[in-house]
Scaffold this motif. Structure first.
Motif, mmCIF file in Angstrom:
data_model
loop_
_atom_site.group_PDB
_atom_site.id
_atom_site.type_symbol
_atom_site.label_atom_id
_atom_site.label_comp_id
_atom_site.label_asym_id
_atom_site.label_seq_id
_atom_site.Cartn_x
_atom_site.Cartn_y
_atom_site.Cartn_z
ATOM 1 N N UNK A 378 0.899 -1.213 -0.023
ATOM 2 C CA UNK A 378 -0.187 0.003 0.040
ATOM 3 C C UNK A 378 1.069 1.191 0.069
ATOM 4 N N UNK A 379 1.780 1.282 0.399
ATOM 5 C CA UNK A 379 2.954 2.287 0.563
ATOM 6 C C UNK A 379 3.715 2.460 -0.891
ATOM 7 N N UNK A 380 3.507 1.699 -1.722
ATOM 8 C CA UNK A 380 3.903 1.799 -3.066
ATOM 9 C C UNK A 380 5.155 0.861 -3.212
ATOM 10 N N UNK A 381 5.600 -0.268 -2.408
ATOM 11 C CA UNK A 381 6.570 -1.123 -3.072
ATOM 12 C C UNK A 381 6.019 -1.920 -4.118
ATOM 13 N N UNK A 382 6.917 -2.466 -5.130
ATOM 14 C CA UNK A 382 6.397 -3.228 -6.010
ATOM 15 C C UNK A 382 6.562 -4.646 -5.521
ATOM 16 N N UNK A 400 -1.487 -10.933 -1.624
ATOM 17 C CA UNK A 400 -1.371 -9.819 -0.829
ATOM 18 C C UNK A 400 -1.358 -8.431 -1.684
ATOM 19 N N UNK A 401 -0.970 -8.766 -2.997
ATOM 20 C CA UNK A 401 -1.284 -7.360 -3.919
ATOM 21 C C UNK A 401 -2.833 -7.397 -4.044
ATOM 22 N N UNK A 402 -3.610 -8.320 -4.109
ATOM 23 C CA UNK A 402 -4.990 -8.016 -4.174
ATOM 24 C C UNK A 402 -5.637 -7.496 -2.976
ATOM 25 N N UNK A 403 -5.113 -7.725 -1.922
ATOM 26 C CA UNK A 403 -5.676 -7.396 -0.619
ATOM 27 C C UNK A 403 -5.347 -5.861 -0.544
ATOM 28 N N UNK A 404 -4.012 -5.417 -0.727
ATOM 29 C CA UNK A 404 -3.609 -4.036 -0.776
ATOM 30 C C UNK A 404 -4.385 -3.163 -1.585
ATOM 31 N N UNK A 405 -4.869 -3.769 -2.928
ATOM 32 C CA UNK A 405 -5.547 -3.071 -4.021
ATOM 33 C C UNK A 405 -7.129 -2.784 -3.323
ATOM 34 N N UNK A 406 -7.530 -3.871 -2.628
ATOM 35 C CA UNK A 406 -8.741 -3.797 -1.937
ATOM 36 C C UNK A 406 -8.878 -2.729 -0.642
ATOM 37 N N UNK A 407 -7.933 -2.497 -0.178
ATOM 38 C CA UNK A 407 -7.818 -1.801 1.010
ATOM 39 C C UNK A 407 -7.597 -0.243 0.367
ATOM 40 N N UNK A 408 -6.691 -0.092 -0.403
ATOM 41 C CA UNK A 408 -6.472 1.019 -1.319
ATOM 42 C C UNK A 408 -7.942 2.014 -1.741
ATOM 43 N N UNK A 409 -8.525 0.761 -2.168
ATOM 44 C CA UNK A 409 -9.964 1.176 -3.029
ATOM 45 C C UNK A 409 -10.843 1.840 -1.962
ATOM 46 N N UNK A 410 -10.851 0.993 -0.838
ATOM 47 C CA UNK A 410 -11.849 1.384 0.467
ATOM 48 C C UNK A 410 -11.322 2.668 0.886
ATOM 49 N N UNK A 411 -9.765 2.837 1.229
ATOM 50 C CA UNK A 411 -9.525 4.268 1.715
ATOM 51 C C UNK A 411 -9.868 5.347 0.880
ATOM 52 N N UNK A 412 -9.740 5.166 -0.515
ATOM 53 C CA UNK A 412 -10.141 6.329 -1.421
ATOM 54 C C UNK A 412 -11.729 6.504 -1.489
ATOM 55 N N UNK A 413 -12.669 5.485 -1.225
ATOM 56 C CA UNK A 413 -13.988 5.460 -1.244
ATOM 57 C C UNK A 413 -14.168 6.376 -0.112
ATOM 58 N N UNK A 414 -13.576 6.111 1.144
ATOM 59 C CA UNK A 414 -13.812 6.680 2.587
ATOM 60 C C UNK A 414 -13.314 8.137 2.149
ATOM 61 N N UNK A 415 -12.122 8.822 1.855
ATOM 62 C CA UNK A 415 -11.793 9.995 1.525
ATOM 63 C C UNK A 415 -12.822 10.741 0.627
ATOM 64 N N UNK A 416 -13.147 10.022 -0.342
ATOM 65 C CA UNK A 416 -14.396 10.812 -1.162
ATOM 66 C C UNK A 416 -15.459 11.138 -0.208
ATOM 67 N N UNK A 417 -15.886 10.363 0.458
ATOM 68 C CA UNK A 417 -17.124 10.458 1.123
ATOM 69 C C UNK A 417 -16.847 11.567 2.184
ATOM 70 N N UNK A 418 -15.549 11.770 2.850
ATOM 71 C CA UNK A 418 -15.272 12.921 3.814
ATOM 72 C C UNK A 418 -15.196 14.069 3.172
ATOM 73 N N UNK A 419 -14.834 14.196 1.819
ATOM 74 C CA UNK A 419 -14.883 15.462 1.261
ATOM 75 C C UNK A 419 -16.193 16.242 1.005
ATOM 76 N N UNK A 420 -17.154 15.249 0.926
ATOM 77 C CA UNK A 420 -18.459 15.871 0.828
ATOM 78 C C UNK A 420 -19.054 15.995 2.028
#
Length: 420
Positions: A378-382, A400-420
């Motif tokens: 999630x912090x950007x390592x390949x 692990x990569x799939x799980x990191x993508x899922x958590x990143x997508x969830x965090x982005x969705x939460x940030x979008x909701x907080x902006x509104x």
């Protein structure tokens, strides 16, 4: 006066003998039996080379003493038999066998150069040296066979083979692993040592005990499922920091171990093999050498958004500064012996006592490594870089990569909701 002089002479002689044996073991471990000379041993022990010859005859005589007096097999076997009195189910047998196998490989892996030398040069040894090696293996078998006999009797279990044969098979598998692992590079027989141990113990139990699968409790079945690398269950931020705080309250060493789990992403079997010399630290970095020094892993200052000290002052450096013992291992038991995996797991249970995951389960020790891997991704390592750090192939790391993508997508969705 004559008695006193004789006493001190005998004490000094024992001290000289032990210094020579210890010096030989250190040199055999670092550069192998062949490359080690009697002069080097004598110099390290701070005695005259003539004294070495007087005590042991030659280098092979000294090697014989090292083999006989190490008594590694006897110590592990006795510990295993002591556990038998507390064994009540196949779950307990699993834990005991895993602890025994781990401890044996830990001892063997602490001196890989000796193993390679012994394997490669065994044909050149005098008969008494080979007899000493055989005696050590026989001694191990006797204690492990006693353990099997006790748990079979206590549990009224049915086995396909007698206890002696079961012990021989287990020790043969462990020795075979050590020989392959220390004499070849880049083999793909196992992902890592934890993978080998888990597979051997599970296969061993299911093959040795009749209808053993029916005896496995739901707890054990859950444990088998958690070992599947396709099932990733990283821990939450609050849970990780709670575990670290619990460990901090327990002791300096516990805090340091928890810090290594979550800061370096090592497995329990890797942690117990660490020695002091494997830790490298300066003002700009801190590293751990893993797997006989063939792999380096950073110890992160930041763990899930919280900083735990600096590179030069953190839970691990504080633990090392507090050490008063001379033990080479990075982590030790209460009697200053190298920490065993079963003891490490007991400490983990202490830290996680009363804590539950969102699924309602106590945090598993394997989840610390999973959490570290997901955090780095999630912090950007390949994946290529994570493969180098963990020693795992990309197919193992893909979940692990799939799980990191899922958590990143969830965090982005939460940030979008907080902006509104």
């Amino acid at each position: 006066m004559q008695v006193s002089l004789a006493f001190y002479a005998m004490a000094d002689q024992r001290s000289t003998r032990q210094r020579l044996i210890q010096s030989a073991l250190e040199l055999f471990a670092t550069q192998g039996v062949t490359e080690t000379t009697t002069r080097q041993i004598a110099e390290l022990a701070e005695v005259n080379e003539v004294t070495l010859f007087r005590q042991f005859g030659n280098k092979h005589g000294l090697l014989l003493a090292v083999i006989e007096e190490a008594a590694v097999f006897k110590q592990f076997g006795q510990a295993l038999v002591r556990q038998a009195s507390e064994t009540a189910s196949l779950n307990d047998i699993y834990e005991s066998l895993k602890a025994y196998a781990t401890a044996c490989l830990q001892a063997i892996e602490s001196v890989p150069a000796v193993v390679r030398s012994v394997v490669g040069e065994a044909g050149q040894y005098p008969p008494e040296n080979r007899a000493a090696l055989g005696k050590g293996f026989t001694q191990a078998n006797r204690y492990v066979a006693d353990y099997f006999a006790m748990v079979i009797e206590q549990g009224h279990l049915q086995t396909h083979l007698p206890a002696e044969k079961l012990a021989s098979l287990l020790n043969g598998l462990l020795l075979g692993y050590a020989v392959i692992d220390f004499t070849s590079e880049f083999h793909e027989l196992w992902h890592n040592r934890e993978d080998f141990l888990e597979s051997v113990v599970i296969l061993f139990l299911n093959g040795a005990f009749a209808d053993s699968q029916r005896s496995l409790s739901p707890v054990r079945l859950a444990k088998l499922e958690s070992s599947d690398s396709s099932v990733i269950s990283d821990l939450s931020v609050s849970l990780v920091h709670s575990i670290l705080q619990q460990a901090k309250k327990t002791s300096l060493q516990d805090y340091a171990i928890a810090y290594v789990f979550f800061g370096a992403g090592l497995s329990s079997s890797e942690v117990i093999l660490l020695q002091r010399r494997h830790y490298i630290s300066d003002a700009n970095q801190q590293l751990l050498q893993v797997g006989h020094g063939t792999r380096q892993v950073p110890v992160n200052q930041w763990i899930l958004g919280k900083r735990y000290g600096s590179y030069t002052r953190n839970p691990l450096t504080q633990w090392l500064k507090s050490r008063k013992d001379s033990q080479l291992s990075l982590f030790v038991s209460d009697d200053d012996q190298p920490l065993l995996e079963v003891e490490l797991r007991q400490r983990w249970q202490t830290w996680t006592n009363g804590l539950l995951t969102p699924e309602g389960h106590p945090p598993a020790i394997a989840q610390a490594q999973q959490t570290w891997c997901v955090e780095l991704l999630m912090r950007g390592i390949g994946l290529d870089d994570l493969q180098l750090l963990t020693g795992c192939d990309q197919s193992t790391l893909q979940p692990y990569a799939q799980r990191a993508k899922e958590k990143t997508a969830l965090e982005q969705a939460i940030r979008l909701d907080q902006k509104n």
